[in-house]
Design an enzyme around this catalytic site. Sequence first.
Site, PDB file in Angstrom:
ATOM      1  N   THR A  72       0.452  -0.980  -0.126  1.00 18.11           N
ATOM      2  CA  THR A  72      -0.207  -0.056  -0.130  1.00 18.11           C
ATOM      3  C   THR A  72       0.716   1.309  -0.058  1.00 18.11           C
ATOM      4  O   THR A  72       0.764   2.292  -0.442  1.00 18.11           O
ATOM      5  CB  THR A  72      -1.017  -0.004   0.938  1.00 18.11           C
ATOM      6  OG1 THR A  72      -1.583  -1.759   0.871  1.00 18.11           O
ATOM      7  CG2 THR A  72      -1.689   1.393   1.293  1.00 18.11           C
ATOM      8  N   CYS A 324     -11.104  -7.280   0.262  1.00 13.89           N
ATOM      9  CA  CYS A 324     -11.452  -5.610   0.801  1.00 13.89           C
ATOM     10  C   CYS A 324     -13.351  -5.787   1.127  1.00 13.89           C
ATOM     11  O   CYS A 324     -13.371  -4.715   1.259  1.00 13.89           O
ATOM     12  CB  CYS A 324     -11.101  -4.852   0.437  1.00 13.89           C
ATOM     13  SG  CYS A 324      -8.941  -5.459   0.130  1.00 13.89           S
TER      14      CYS A 324
END
Length: 395
Positions: A72, A324
């Site tokens: 990320t 997610c």
Amino acid sequence: MTTIYLDNNATTKIDPLVLKEMMPFLTDYYGNPSSMHKFGGQVSSHIAKARHRLASLLNVQPDEIIFTAGGTESDNTAIYSALESQPGKKHLITTRVEHPAILNVCRHLEEHGYEVTYLDVDEKGQLNLDDLRAALRPDTAIVSIMYANSETGVIFPMQEIAKIVKGQGVMLHTDAVQAVGKIDLNLQTLPVDYLSLSGHKIHGPKGIGALFVRKGVPFRPHLRGGHQEHGRRAGTENTASIVGLGKAAELAQLNMDIESNGVKHMRDVLEEGLLKAIPQAIINGDTEHRLPNTTNISFKHVEGEAILLMMDGFGIAASSGSACTSGSLEPSHVLRAMGVPFTFAHGSIRFSLSRFNTDEEIKVVLQELPPIIKRLREISPFKCNNSADAPKCPC
Ligand SMILES: *Cc1c(COP(=O)(O)O)cnc(C)c1O
């Protein structure tokens, strides 16, 4: 009950050899690698070794590697670096099927004066490269396209993408978190500017990753502070995890053949077995250009979450849609972008294998899953209504 872990695109088991290499840096060698004394210096030499191992896996120079806190952060850093180093350019290009670490950065940027082109994918999850050519503009700051999709395993034609993008002199980033360690990546022959990877997807620890920045490519740090990583990423080094990522990279290189033979074979046996035993099941995504460890299968008229729960009862761990987006009943953004029909999209399961799986485990799944699907279909809440969403409805 032991777990049959088939969710390796979500995260992987730490290789025991990685843990062994990390342990001294969580106990005895706690020195700060920036310190002048020998106690710190010896730690710094192990960070250099890790950088070397990672560089070797990608066939790049060690000083082209920046350690980060994961995929990320690497994704965020690449995008912001490209934008800050070209302040006049306000346009980005990405795809509809990226990881949230790219998509949500793009959405945020759209609220701050940037324009983003999201490239569509076809029913196989592939890009149309003419769309990419048409989207490039003089004010395009960066193109960010993932190497391989986490949900379907579909591999994008990065060599051709690079040719198009670099041909126009535009910066190119690839989120290769799912590709690294599974397929051979040689950055000497692949002219991307930035590449992201993550430790916990390659049998290393969580919270560590790296960003490759090609020599000569403009770079602006995302985190400012101390002079660590040559001023490119501030913060006292996560030494144990960096050492672990280095070891994981070395092992990934050594085990690449196992991925493309052993793991792929187990994946194929699983996939073929399930398609044979279960009617009305389809594979999602381009099977010709796909990671060796991933299969995404949709079972018509069943709910993915229900399949997961029942498999969980047998100790089988997989995932439905994207990790997610689980918790919501929306089909994943990847399957929606591919136009997978509603009645199939809701019953999609991703199996992602690793070198720690066994033939025995695959046998168990082939034995337990077909009756689970049969039972669920008998009590399926989906009514066959010949709606536009279910054009192939047989009844
Ligand atoms: C897992 C993943 C990420 C995020 O990496 P973290 O290390 O968990 O932050 C980014 N991109 C892709 C494609 C991933 O699969």
